[in-house]
Design an enzyme around this catalytic site. Structure first.
Site, short mmCIF file in Angstrom:
data_model
loop_
_atom_site.label_atom_id
_atom_site.label_comp_id
_atom_site.label_asym_id
_atom_site.label_seq_id
_atom_site.Cartn_x
_atom_site.Cartn_y
_atom_site.Cartn_z
N ASP A 244 38.12 1.02 -60.33
CA ASP A 244 38.61 1.96 -59.43
C ASP A 244 39.32 2.95 -60.46
OD1 ASP A 244 39.52 3.63 -57.02
OD2 ASP A 244 41.30 2.45 -57.46
N ARG A 245 39.68 4.26 -60.02
CA ARG A 245 40.20 5.13 -60.96
C ARG A 245 41.82 5.13 -60.84
NH1 ARG A 245 39.42 11.55 -60.84
NH2 ARG A 245 41.39 11.29 -59.63
N ASP A 246 42.10 5.93 -59.49
CA ASP A 246 43.72 5.90 -59.32
C ASP A 246 44.16 4.73 -59.06
OD1 ASP A 246 43.10 8.67 -59.83
OD2 ASP A 246 42.69 9.19 -57.76
N TYR A 255 45.71 12.34 -55.13
CA TYR A 255 44.78 13.61 -55.20
C TYR A 255 45.22 14.21 -56.73
CZ TYR A 255 44.00 12.89 -50.32
OH TYR A 255 43.73 12.45 -48.93
N ASN A 287 36.97 7.20 -54.77
CA ASN A 287 37.13 8.05 -53.55
C ASN A 287 37.41 9.47 -54.22
OD1 ASN A 287 35.51 6.18 -52.12
ND2 ASN A 287 37.25 5.83 -50.85
N GLN A 288 36.81 10.45 -53.70
CA GLN A 288 37.71 11.74 -54.20
C GLN A 288 37.62 12.61 -53.04
OE1 GLN A 288 39.67 12.69 -56.60
NE2 GLN A 288 39.20 10.63 -57.64
N ARG A 343 31.13 6.12 -49.82
CA ARG A 343 32.81 5.96 -49.67
C ARG A 343 32.93 4.69 -49.42
NH1 ARG A 343 37.42 8.72 -49.16
NH2 ARG A 343 38.73 7.72 -47.75
MG LIG Z 1 42.82 3.27 -56.27
#
Ligand SMILES: [Mg+2]
Length: 404
Positions: A244-246, A255, A287-288, A343
């Protein structure tokens, strides 16, 4: 300082030890596992972020002209593939010199008839200012078939041609990080890198090296070409880590879509490099929904990922593919305002990557900071682990240590 994205591949050799096989076809274009051997090198370079690929052709160059369209079609869309043809046989050094006007200040150089399965970016991060080239080396139990390399700390002390003496030693793995300044050490006419240039550089302490205990195969002999048919495709099947990124790679500030919003999680880049070094594919699955919510655009997402890839490359790390899902059912941007099987917690992004890449599912896993990440992994049939902050390098090292 950005890292060069240029990869130069030497494909001009005659392959005389393969006899009739290479009479009509250059060695790098011989079929391995049903496709040209060279296509594996292009794929490996591309996934490490080398998007400008220069083929230095000579022998049977007209065959490259025919095949380059197919190579381009098979390569990722981001790859720019060019062929430079030497006007006469000039040796590997001469071919490089002839290509001089097209070379970046630094570049990756690959022999076109061997594959050394290393983290290609690792070679780029430690070429001292005094160095002209840094070589990937491999320990061999018997070096009689090869030239040998003597290393003292990180410096190559001697680069010797093939000799009758066998026994254990280090050999040149055919992967080099080079400065364009090497051209100053290549004389006119036909010059060989291995017999002329590298031994001289070693003698003047300008050649560096690092030993990698990784798979290596050259297809220069009938039996190694035969062996390559199964071992090269098998080597490309790697376990993957889905990140996962964030909240895993960068702190989750909500965001994030600009580089000034990125604060790396402690140890994140080192963690990714450790996975690259260990031979895993590394994928980002993010997820963006900010795109659907109108906070930013897909162009912003892609630009941010390109910026992140640059920062990773400076540390010798890379992500093989950044996947993201711009959709959300409650979005306000019409074209993105819908549910998506990609998603998270749906597994679509992971399943698409498993489809597109030769991933070995056993030993693959996901790291996320939310339950939806772990649920997406489970739905794709993979273990997922919750990262709750701290040093990602330590977290990853711990996961790797627990491999069955
Ligand atoms: Mg995350």
């Amino acid at each position: 300082m950005s890292v060069s994205r240029q990869c130069v591949i030497l494909v001009g050799g005659k392959g005389s030890r393969l006899g009739a096989l290479t009479r009509e076809r250059p060695k790098p274009l011989l079929a391995v596992g049903g496709r040209p051997f060279l296509s594996y090198l292009v794929q490996e370079a591309a996934r490490h972020g080398f998007t400008r690929i220069l083929l230095l052709a000579g022998f049977k160059a007209e065959v490259f002209a025919d095949e380059v369209a197919a190579l381009r079609a098979a390569a990722p869309a981001t790859v720019d593939l060019k062929v430079i043809v030497e006007p006469e046989p000039m040796g590997t050094g001469g071919a490089l010199k002839f290509a001089g006007p097209h070379l970046d200040e630094t570049f990756l150089l690959l022999n076109g008839d061997s594959l050394f399965d290393i983290n290609l970016l690792d070679l780029s991060i430690a070429l001292p200012d005094a160095g002209v080239a840094r070589l990937a080396l491999k320990a061999q139990p018997d070096v009689s078939r090869y030239g040998t390399v003597e290393l003292a700390a990180d410096r190559v002390r001697r680069f010797a041609e093939k000799s009758a003496a066998g026994g254990p030693g280090l050999i040149n793995g055919g992967v080099y990080w080079m400065r364009r300044a090497i051209l100053d050490h290549i004389g006119p006419g036909a010059v060989s890198l291995e017999t002329d240039v590298l031994p001289t550089l070693a003698a003047s302490s300008r050649l560096f090296g690092k030993v990698y205990d990784r798979f290596m195969l050259d297809i220069g002999l009938p039996d190694t070409l035969e062996q390559a048919q199964s071992s090269i495709p098998a080597q490309m099947r790697r376990p993957a880590v889905f990140l996962d990124r964030d909240g895993v790679i960068n702190r989750d500030v909500g965001y994030a879509h600009r580089s000034d919003q990125i604060v790396w999680v402690e140890g994140a880049l080192a963690a990714i490099k450790s996975l690259n070094d260990a031979g895993y594919y590394v994928f980002v699955v993010s997820n963006q929904a900010g795109v659907a919510r109108g906070n930013y655009t897909e162009t912003d997402v892609k630009a941010l990922h390109a910026w992140m890839a640059e920062r990773m490359a400076e540390q010798g790390a890379h992500v093989d593919a950044f996947s993201y899902c711009p959709y959300h059912p409650e979005g306000i941007v019409a074209e993105y305002a819908k549910a998506s099987p990609r998603r998270k917690p749906a597994p679509g992004m992971i399943l698409d990557l498993l489809q597109a890449w030769p991933v070995q599912k056993a030993d693959s896993f996901l790291i996320g900071d939310k339950a939806i990440d772990v649920e997406a992994a489970a739905a794709a049939g993979l273990p997922g682990y919750l990262f709750e902050g701290g040093d990602l390098r330590v977290f990853v090292a711990d996961r790797l240590a627990r491999r069955p």
